[in-house]
Design an enzyme around this catalytic site. Structure first.
Site, mmCIF file in Angstrom:
data_model
loop_
_atom_site.group_PDB
_atom_site.id
_atom_site.type_symbol
_atom_site.label_atom_id
_atom_site.label_comp_id
_atom_site.label_asym_id
_atom_site.label_seq_id
_atom_site.Cartn_x
_atom_site.Cartn_y
_atom_site.Cartn_z
ATOM 1 N N GLU A 27 3.849 4.858 13.379
ATOM 2 C CA GLU A 27 3.525 3.922 12.306
ATOM 3 C C GLU A 27 3.821 2.479 12.711
ATOM 4 O O GLU A 27 3.133 1.568 12.308
ATOM 5 C CB GLU A 27 4.304 4.276 11.030
ATOM 6 C CG GLU A 27 3.886 5.575 10.392
ATOM 7 C CD GLU A 27 2.522 5.542 9.734
ATOM 8 O OE1 GLU A 27 1.938 4.449 9.557
ATOM 9 O OE2 GLU A 27 2.021 6.624 9.392
ATOM 10 N N ASP A 36 -3.976 -2.108 5.968
ATOM 11 C CA ASP A 36 -4.189 -1.208 7.104
ATOM 12 C C ASP A 36 -5.674 -1.163 7.464
ATOM 13 O O ASP A 36 -6.472 -1.931 6.919
ATOM 14 C CB ASP A 36 -3.604 0.180 6.824
ATOM 15 C CG ASP A 36 -4.374 0.972 5.780
ATOM 16 O OD1 ASP A 36 -5.439 0.524 5.308
ATOM 17 O OD2 ASP A 36 -3.910 2.074 5.428
#
Length: 158
Positions: A27, A36
């Site tokens: 991550e 994102d």
């Protein structure tokens, strides 16, 4: 057993440490909120729950959110696995990494969960590679992550 990530009052188990390293490593850490690859507001180690534009965090806050998030996703993952405690540690952590990344609902409907529930752990490990798309397109970062998850998963079923 409610969680395989922590020993009651003592700290992280080996599975907990492995989960933090795997998920946190893939991550990455970002101390400010960002969008994102599909436009979802995200922060810290891929946390999306409650994240809004302009939010900032310390590393300690992000570390806590990761541990708490892993425990939440683990509880959801365990609820849809027939025999979660029968799954060896490495496949268990690989499945948790997938659940954290795609969400509990998607994990519970996944080929990974279905194959794990029939006892086909090798097939479940291979099915990790089906989850490499985001926003309708193949994402190389997800291919890389799933390849690492599959490798870890298979190490636990040999």
């Amino acid at each position: 057993m409610a969680s395989r990530l922590r020993k009651a009052g003592i700290g992280l188990t080996a599975a907990g440490g492995l989960a933090i390293a795997l998920v946190g490593g893939w991550e990455g850490l970002k101390l400010a909120s960002y969008r994102d690859v599909i436009g979802v507001w995200t922060a810290c180690y891929g946390e999306t729950r409650g994240i809004k534009p302009g939010m900032r965090f310390t590393k300690a806050q992000c570390d806590t959110m990761l541990i708490d998030g892993l425990e939440d996703f683990e509880a959801g993952m365990r609820a849809c696995l027939a025999r979660p405690d029968a799954i060896p540690e490495k496949p268990y952590v690989a499945f948790l990494s997938l659940a954290y990344n795609v969400g509990v609902g998607t994990f519970c409907r996944s080929s990974v969960a279905k194959k794990a529930n029939t006892g086909d752990l090798r097939g479940a490990c291979d099915a990790l590679m089906l989850y490499v798309n985001a926003g309708g397109r193949r994402i190389q970062g997800l291919v890389n992550r799933r390849t690492a998850e599959r490798k870890l998963c298979l190490e636990g079923v040999r």
